[in-house]
Scaffold this motif. Structure first.
Motif, PDB file in Angstrom:
ATOM      1  N   MET A   1       6.904  -0.587   4.105  1.00  0.00           N
ATOM      2  CA  MET A   1       6.582  -1.255   2.801  1.00  0.00           C
ATOM      3  C   MET A   1       7.274  -0.563   1.573  1.00  0.00           C
ATOM      4  SD  MET A   1       2.765  -2.740   2.909  1.00  0.00           S
ATOM      5  CE  MET A   1       2.300  -1.249   3.914  1.00  0.00           C
ATOM      6  N   THR A   2       8.133  -1.126   0.666  1.00  0.00           N
ATOM      7  CA  THR A   2       8.854  -0.717  -0.414  1.00  0.00           C
ATOM      8  C   THR A   2       8.698  -1.493  -1.624  1.00  0.00           C
ATOM      9  OG1 THR A   2      11.007  -1.447   0.444  1.00  0.00           O
ATOM     10  CG2 THR A   2      10.540   0.806   1.011  1.00  0.00           C
ATOM     11  N   LEU A   3       8.860  -1.105  -2.861  1.00  0.00           N
ATOM     12  CA  LEU A   3       8.758  -1.775  -3.739  1.00  0.00           C
ATOM     13  C   LEU A   3       9.592  -1.073  -5.019  1.00  0.00           C
ATOM     14  CD1 LEU A   3       7.950  -4.565  -5.484  1.00  0.00           C
ATOM     15  CD2 LEU A   3       6.152  -3.308  -6.140  1.00  0.00           C
ATOM     16  N   SER A   4      10.635  -1.487  -5.533  1.00  0.00           N
ATOM     17  CA  SER A   4      11.330  -0.892  -6.498  1.00  0.00           C
ATOM     18  C   SER A   4      10.509  -1.280  -7.918  1.00  0.00           C
ATOM     19  CB  SER A   4      12.708  -1.308  -6.787  1.00  0.00           C
ATOM     20  OG  SER A   4      12.856  -2.547  -6.847  1.00  0.00           O
ATOM     21  N   HIS A   5      10.477  -0.377  -8.892  1.00  0.00           N
ATOM     22  CA  HIS A   5       9.806  -0.712 -10.344  1.00  0.00           C
ATOM     23  C   HIS A   5      10.303   0.189 -11.446  1.00  0.00           C
ATOM     24  CE1 HIS A   5       7.298   3.301 -10.060  1.00  0.00           C
ATOM     25  NE2 HIS A   5       7.810   2.974  -8.895  1.00  0.00           N
ATOM     26  N   LEU A   6      10.557  -0.527 -12.351  1.00  0.00           N
ATOM     27  CA  LEU A   6      11.289  -0.127 -13.654  1.00  0.00           C
ATOM     28  C   LEU A   6      10.243  -0.152 -14.521  1.00  0.00           C
ATOM     29  CD1 LEU A   6      13.867   0.759 -14.568  1.00  0.00           C
ATOM     30  CD2 LEU A   6      14.357  -1.430 -15.588  1.00  0.00           C
ATOM     31  N   PRO A   7       9.642   0.973 -15.227  1.00  0.00           N
ATOM     32  CA  PRO A   7       8.647   1.206 -16.217  1.00  0.00           C
ATOM     33  C   PRO A   7       9.376   1.439 -17.489  1.00  0.00           C
ATOM     34  CG  PRO A   7       8.557   2.924 -14.932  1.00  0.00           C
ATOM     35  CD  PRO A   7       9.607   2.276 -14.327  1.00  0.00           C
ATOM     36  N   LEU A 206      -7.181  -3.612  -4.146  1.00  0.00           N
ATOM     37  CA  LEU A 206      -5.737  -2.998  -4.243  1.00  0.00           C
ATOM     38  C   LEU A 206      -4.953  -3.375  -2.954  1.00  0.00           C
ATOM     39  CD1 LEU A 206      -6.691   0.805  -5.036  1.00  0.00           C
ATOM     40  CD2 LEU A 206      -6.652  -0.925  -6.701  1.00  0.00           C
ATOM     41  N   TYR A 207      -5.452  -3.489  -2.154  1.00  0.00           N
ATOM     42  CA  TYR A 207      -4.537  -4.023  -0.803  1.00  0.00           C
ATOM     43  C   TYR A 207      -4.043  -5.507  -1.096  1.00  0.00           C
ATOM     44  CZ  TYR A 207      -3.073  -5.458   3.797  1.00  0.00           C
ATOM     45  OH  TYR A 207      -2.436  -5.844   4.778  1.00  0.00           O
ATOM     46  N   ARG A 208      -4.779  -6.206  -1.697  1.00  0.00           N
ATOM     47  CA  ARG A 208      -4.290  -7.468  -1.990  1.00  0.00           C
ATOM     48  C   ARG A 208      -3.078  -7.606  -2.975  1.00  0.00           C
ATOM     49  NH1 ARG A 208      -9.770  -8.840  -1.872  1.00  0.00           N
ATOM     50  NH2 ARG A 208      -9.983  -8.771  -4.346  1.00  0.00           N
ATOM     51  N   ARG A 209      -3.210  -6.559  -3.959  1.00  0.00           N
ATOM     52  CA  ARG A 209      -2.165  -6.403  -4.817  1.00  0.00           C
ATOM     53  C   ARG A 209      -0.885  -5.706  -4.475  1.00  0.00           C
ATOM     54  NH1 ARG A 209       0.184  -8.052  -9.623  1.00  0.00           N
ATOM     55  NH2 ARG A 209       0.715  -6.305 -10.991  1.00  0.00           N
ATOM     56  N   MET A 210      -1.051  -4.727  -3.375  1.00  0.00           N
ATOM     57  CA  MET A 210       0.019  -4.162  -2.803  1.00  0.00           C
ATOM     58  C   MET A 210       0.996  -5.094  -1.809  1.00  0.00           C
ATOM     59  SD  MET A 210       0.440  -0.872  -0.191  1.00  0.00           S
ATOM     60  CE  MET A 210      -0.286  -1.935   0.900  1.00  0.00           C
ATOM     61  N   LYS A 211      -0.077  -5.802  -1.111  1.00  0.00           N
ATOM     62  CA  LYS A 211       0.649  -6.844  -0.130  1.00  0.00           C
ATOM     63  C   LYS A 211       1.450  -7.969  -0.983  1.00  0.00           C
ATOM     64  CE  LYS A 211      -0.709  -9.984   3.621  1.00  0.00           C
ATOM     65  NZ  LYS A 211      -2.071 -10.713   4.322  1.00  0.00           N
ATOM     66  N   THR A 212       0.761  -8.631  -1.820  1.00  0.00           N
ATOM     67  CA  THR A 212       1.318  -9.433  -2.626  1.00  0.00           C
ATOM     68  C   THR A 212       2.858  -9.288  -3.041  1.00  0.00           C
ATOM     69  OG1 THR A 212      -0.610 -10.529  -3.067  1.00  0.00           O
ATOM     70  CG2 THR A 212       1.205 -11.338  -4.340  1.00  0.00           C
ATOM     71  N   LEU A 213       2.743  -8.133  -3.934  1.00  0.00           N
ATOM     72  CA  LEU A 213       3.745  -7.635  -4.869  1.00  0.00           C
ATOM     73  C   LEU A 213       5.025  -7.131  -3.623  1.00  0.00           C
ATOM     74  CD1 LEU A 213       2.664  -5.542  -7.712  1.00  0.00           C
ATOM     75  CD2 LEU A 213       3.486  -8.024  -7.598  1.00  0.00           C
ATOM     76  N   CYS A 214       4.676  -6.448  -2.728  1.00  0.00           N
ATOM     77  CA  CYS A 214       5.662  -6.162  -1.646  1.00  0.00           C
ATOM     78  C   CYS A 214       6.162  -7.408  -1.001  1.00  0.00           C
ATOM     79  CB  CYS A 214       5.173  -5.063  -0.470  1.00  0.00           C
ATOM     80  SG  CYS A 214       4.849  -3.516  -1.244  1.00  0.00           S
ATOM     81  N   LEU A 215       5.510  -8.364  -0.403  1.00  0.00           N
ATOM     82  CA  LEU A 215       5.811  -9.351   0.219  1.00  0.00           C
ATOM     83  C   LEU A 215       7.036 -10.278  -0.837  1.00  0.00           C
ATOM     84  CD1 LEU A 215       2.875 -10.720   2.274  1.00  0.00           C
ATOM     85  CD2 LEU A 215       5.001 -10.066   3.124  1.00  0.00           C
ATOM     86  N   LEU A 216       6.635 -10.300  -2.034  1.00  0.00           N
ATOM     87  CA  LEU A 216       7.379 -11.317  -3.066  1.00  0.00           C
ATOM     88  C   LEU A 216       8.409 -10.582  -3.753  1.00  0.00           C
ATOM     89  CD1 LEU A 216       4.224 -12.503  -5.219  1.00  0.00           C
ATOM     90  CD2 LEU A 216       5.891 -13.709  -3.700  1.00  0.00           C
ATOM     91  N   TYR A 217       8.516  -9.273  -3.832  1.00  0.00           N
ATOM     92  CA  TYR A 217       9.573  -8.423  -4.749  1.00  0.00           C
ATOM     93  C   TYR A 217       9.826  -7.275  -4.284  1.00  0.00           C
ATOM     94  CZ  TYR A 217       7.097 -11.574  -8.134  1.00  0.00           C
ATOM     95  OH  TYR A 217       6.590 -12.685  -8.482  1.00  0.00           O
ATOM     96  N   ASP A 221       8.308  -4.098   6.560  1.00  0.00           N
ATOM     97  CA  ASP A 221       8.618  -4.218   7.839  1.00  0.00           C
ATOM     98  C   ASP A 221       7.287  -4.722   8.837  1.00  0.00           C
ATOM     99  OD1 ASP A 221      10.890  -2.674   7.149  1.00  0.00           O
ATOM    100  OD2 ASP A 221       9.777  -0.866   7.163  1.00  0.00           O
ATOM    101  N   THR A 222       6.399  -4.197   8.521  1.00  0.00           N
ATOM    102  CA  THR A 222       5.224  -4.799   9.337  1.00  0.00           C
ATOM    103  C   THR A 222       3.948  -4.995   8.359  1.00  0.00           C
ATOM    104  OG1 THR A 222       4.435  -2.632  10.193  1.00  0.00           O
ATOM    105  CG2 THR A 222       5.777  -3.967  11.688  1.00  0.00           C
ATOM    106  N   MET A 223       2.952  -5.756   8.406  1.00  0.00           N
ATOM    107  CA  MET A 223       2.012  -5.986   7.626  1.00  0.00           C
ATOM    108  C   MET A 223       0.680  -6.040   8.187  1.00  0.00           C
ATOM    109  SD  MET A 223       0.933  -5.617   4.198  1.00  0.00           S
ATOM    110  CE  MET A 223       2.375  -5.893   3.194  1.00  0.00           C
ATOM    111  N   ALA A 224       0.163  -5.086   8.922  1.00  0.00           N
ATOM    112  CA  ALA A 224      -0.985  -5.146   9.735  1.00  0.00           C
ATOM    113  C   ALA A 224      -2.363  -5.447   8.611  1.00  0.00           C
ATOM    114  CB  ALA A 224      -1.459  -3.716  10.463  1.00  0.00           C
ATOM    115  N   GLU A 225      -3.342  -6.030   9.137  1.00  0.00           N
ATOM    116  CA  GLU A 225      -4.435  -6.347   8.563  1.00  0.00           C
ATOM    117  C   GLU A 225      -4.958  -4.852   8.235  1.00  0.00           C
ATOM    118  OE1 GLU A 225      -5.585  -9.072   6.902  1.00  0.00           O
ATOM    119  OE2 GLU A 225      -3.687  -9.781   7.783  1.00  0.00           O
ATOM    120  N   TYR A 226      -5.813  -4.897   7.338  1.00  0.00           N
ATOM    121  CA  TYR A 226      -6.352  -3.820   6.789  1.00  0.00           C
ATOM    122  C   TYR A 226      -8.050  -3.778   6.557  1.00  0.00           C
ATOM    123  CZ  TYR A 226      -7.946  -0.169   3.323  1.00  0.00           C
ATOM    124  OH  TYR A 226      -8.755   0.452   2.352  1.00  0.00           O
ATOM    125  N   SER A 227      -8.729  -2.907   7.051  1.00  0.00           N
ATOM    126  CA  SER A 227     -10.137  -2.698   6.732  1.00  0.00           C
ATOM    127  C   SER A 227     -10.430  -1.518   6.066  1.00  0.00           C
ATOM    128  CB  SER A 227     -10.707  -3.090   7.948  1.00  0.00           C
ATOM    129  OG  SER A 227     -10.895  -4.507   8.525  1.00  0.00           O
TER     130      SER A 227
END
Length: 304
Positions: A1-7, A206-217, A221-227
């Protein structure tokens, strides 16, 4: 999982001292949307989801974020988290004030739209903010320690964004983590909002936020379910609920935006996922209404 960000940090100077009757970030978010629409919309008779220009329109991408209902990020929904968040700036400014600093972080492709964002704030400055319509100028636009504002019509572009990636090499660690909520954290757990969430509720947010942003923007590679790790618990809590009023132009009504404010301490064993989630939330915020500046946080870890 990766995400570029520009502050990108903006410095505003008001022509006369301003008084903020509501959080400045709420107003700046509304003005950003208003000015992007005024600059970008060339089909005034069309609604964004049906507009033929929606895939190339700065306003539609940054502020409507339209999705097909068949999508992986938020299945069944036709709107997604916006590709930006206010990650700096005081949620409520002491008044009156003549200068205001805030940071807007642009995710993924949104970094390419920085000239539109800058132009929107310049236009907003001419219209003025708050009830008094105080006008302002954008005097600095900084990435890191570099001011990229050449003059009122030019930014020093292009820019290289930061790249966050999920570090799977992190080893499991035991210890304690102090989390400071720098603006109200607003998310549902058990069908409600509140301050009595568990450590597992928090990491799921936190996981929902990371998953959503990485999928959208970003890239996934893989997104296993998280507990969340079961033995993590909140050992100390100093929090209260804080509400702010906001007028929604879309709903034509005043509404309440609030969340948990304060700090809390986590103790237990933290997996690689939980360590990565904390690092991610540091720049991406978490929970709902991050584009209003909510969900900003920082943390300090003490490992055994």
């Amino acid at each position: 999982m990766t995400l570029s960000h520009l502050p990108v940090r903006f410095h505003l100077h008001f022509d006369r001292p301003a008084h903020a009757d509501i959080p400045p970030l709420f107003v700046l978010r509304s003005m950003l949307g208003k000015q992007l629409h005024a600059m970008s919309c060339i089909s005034q008779q069309s609604k964004c989801p049906e507009c033929m220009y929606k895939n190339t329109c700065a306003y539609a991408f940054l502020f409507e974020t339209i999705l097909p209902q068949e999508n992986e990020a938020v299945p069944g929904r036709d709107r997604a988290s916006h590709p930006f968040a206010f990650t700096g700036g005081r949620i409520l400014e002491a008044s009156p004030f003549s200068d205001y600093d805030f940071t807007i972080t642009l995710f993924g492709k949104a970094g390419e739209y920085l000239p539109y964002v800058y132009a929107a704030f310049v236009r907003a400055g001419k219209d003025g903010l708050f009830k008094e319509r105080r006008t302002f100028s954008v005097t600095k636009v900084c990435v890191g320690k570099t001011n990229i504002l050449i003059d009122s019509e030019h930014l020093n572009l292009p820019l290289s964004p930061y790249l966050w990636h999920y570090d799977e090499t992190r080893l499991e660690k035991s210890g304690e983590v102090l989390v400071e909520l720098r603006s109200p954290l607003r998310f549902k757990y058990g069908g409600k909002y509140g301050v009595d969430f568990t450590a597992q509720d928090f990491f799921s947010c936190l996981y929902r936020r990371m998953k959503t942003l990485c999928l959208l923007y970003g890239a996934v590679d893989t997104m296993a379910e998280y507990s969340p790790h079961e033995n993590i618990h909140i050992s100390e809590k100093n929090m209260s609920w804080k509400d702010f009023r906001h007028y929604s132009a879309r709903q034509k009504n005043s509404m309440t935006l609030g969340g948990s404010s304060g700090s809390f301490k986590l103790e237990g064993t933290f997996s690689a996922m939980e360590q990565n989630l904390l690092e991610f939330a540091r720049f991406a915020n978490a929970g709902k209404n991050t584009n209003f500046g909510l969900g900003q946080m920082d943390f300090w870890a003490k490992w055994e």
